[in-house]
Scaffold this active site. Structure first.
Site, PDB file in Angstrom:
ATOM      1  N   LYS A  81      -7.586  -1.269  -6.404  1.00 52.92           N
ATOM      2  CA  LYS A  81      -6.849  -2.369  -7.046  1.00 52.92           C
ATOM      3  C   LYS A  81      -7.775  -3.560  -7.282  1.00 52.92           C
ATOM      4  O   LYS A  81      -7.779  -4.167  -8.352  1.00 52.92           O
ATOM      5  CB  LYS A  81      -5.651  -2.776  -6.175  1.00 52.92           C
TER       6      LYS A  81
ATOM      7  N   GLN B 191      -0.193  -4.448   1.068  1.00 50.03           N
ATOM      8  CA  GLN B 191      -0.312  -2.984   1.026  1.00 50.03           C
ATOM      9  C   GLN B 191       0.596  -2.347   2.084  1.00 50.03           C
ATOM     10  O   GLN B 191       0.535  -2.721   3.263  1.00 50.03           O
ATOM     11  CB  GLN B 191      -1.782  -2.578   1.247  1.00 50.03           C
TER      12      GLN B 191
ATOM     13  N   ASP C  13       4.269  -6.576  -7.271  1.00 50.97           N
ATOM     14  CA  ASP C  13       4.621  -5.189  -6.949  1.00 50.97           C
ATOM     15  C   ASP C  13       6.065  -4.891  -7.359  1.00 50.97           C
ATOM     16  O   ASP C  13       6.462  -3.733  -7.444  1.00 50.97           O
ATOM     17  CB  ASP C  13       4.494  -4.962  -5.422  1.00 50.97           C
TER      18      ASP C  13
END
Ligand code: NAP
Length: 283
Positions: free
Chosen positions: A53, A97, A120
């Protein structure tokens, strides 16, 4: 029939080039989109995901800040970091994460992220916005799947879409996006009896389960679009999806490969969401 491939690598490249252009345009106004990635613990898989990422951000000209904490980092400390990042004007997107260590409540952490920076798309505010058809950040994986359909000119309107899996990060938002696009949507899960009865009726099948070969050729309608979200390992340790690719590609009209399908699109849509967060903040 031999299915045509939906190439997630090529589509990602195209979208990332567009992102890079928009980043340059924002740069001319003195703004650089910034993503903060928080990793707690030392899971090797998570390390790879966050590295990918961060690299994708850098390649597209976005700023990325990777914060790594040991597995004993406390929930209170993590919430404090998120609050500081919520207030930081140089950060437009915050990603924690998952999974988090067991002593940290992932829901609490996600809810602590400002919905304006929830790139997200996991915050209940983002999920609610998707549910009622309002603007909000869409979860990257299903958002990427929708872009794949768009790229091959398949409009879900009037089609029967079957989503296998009902997780909050893939299955449910995928179903909502397809519904929003006027598909007739069936959601299947582990308690669905006779899965094939549903998948055989589908014009679009999205498999998001996490079990290899769970969708086989006889379960697919000839010509259907098959999107494979699954990420599993085969006996040789190679990455594979949920779909029996060799068999299903003889029946389907379109199919995504694993690797090189949905995976790269997920990261691409994270870049898109971060860019959009920066553009919204600058508006
Ligand atoms: P998850 O939270 O474990 O959800 C799996 C879903 O599959 C559940 O809803 C489960 O049903 C359903 N399921 C399990 N066995 C089934 C069966 N035999 N028949 C029908 N449904 C069944 O997983 P997830 O986070 O959604 O991820 C799914 C897969 O996608 C995983 O392989 C994951 O690694 C992968 N993934 C890939 C990307 C990417 O970028 N490519 C991103 C995210 C996830 P119940 O709800 O009834 O238990």
């Amino acid at each position: 029939m031999t299915a045509k491939l939906i190439d997630g690598v090529a589509l990602s490249k195209k979208i990332r080039a567009e992102v890079a252009q928009r980043v340059i345009a924002l740069g001319a106004r003195g703004i650089k989109p910034g993503l903060a990635v928080l990793l707690v613990g030392d899971s090797p898989a998570s390390q790879v995901y966050v590295r990918n990422k961060v690299k994708a951000c850098e390649d597209a000209g976005l700023k990325s800040v990777l914060e790594k904490y040991t597995a004993d980092f406390s929930q209170t400390e993590l919430l404090a970091r998120i609050e500081a990042l919520n207030q930081d004007p140089s950060i437009h997107g915050i990603l924690v994460q998952l999974p988090l260590p067991a002593h940290i409540d992932a829901n609490l952490v996600i809810e602590a992220i400002s919905p304006l920076k929830d790139v997200d798309g996991f915050h209940v505010g983002s999920a609610g916005a998707l549910m009622v058809g309002q603007d909000g950040f869409k979860p990257c994986t299903p958002y990427g799947c929708m872009k794949m359909l768009e790229s091959i000119g398949v409009d879900p309107r009037g089609k029967h879409a079957v989503v296998i899996g009902r997780s909050n990060i893939v299955g449910k938002p995928m179903a909502m996006m397809l519904l929003q696009a006027s598909a007739t949507v069936t959601i299947c899960h582990s308690a669905t009896p006779d899965l094939a009865q549903f998948t055989r009726q589908a014009d679009i099948v999205v498999a998001a389960v996490g079990k290899r070969n769970m969708l086989t050729a006889e379960m697919v309608k000839p010509g259907a679009v098959v999107i494979d979200v699954g990420m599993n390992r085969n006996d040789e340790g190679k990455l594979c999806g949920d779909v029996d690719f060799a068999g299903v590609s003889q029946v389907a009209g379109w199919i995504t490969p694993v690797p090189g399908g949905v995976g790269p699109m997920t990261i691409t849509m994270l870049l898109v969401n971060t860019l959009e967060a920066a553009e919204r903040a600058a508006a």
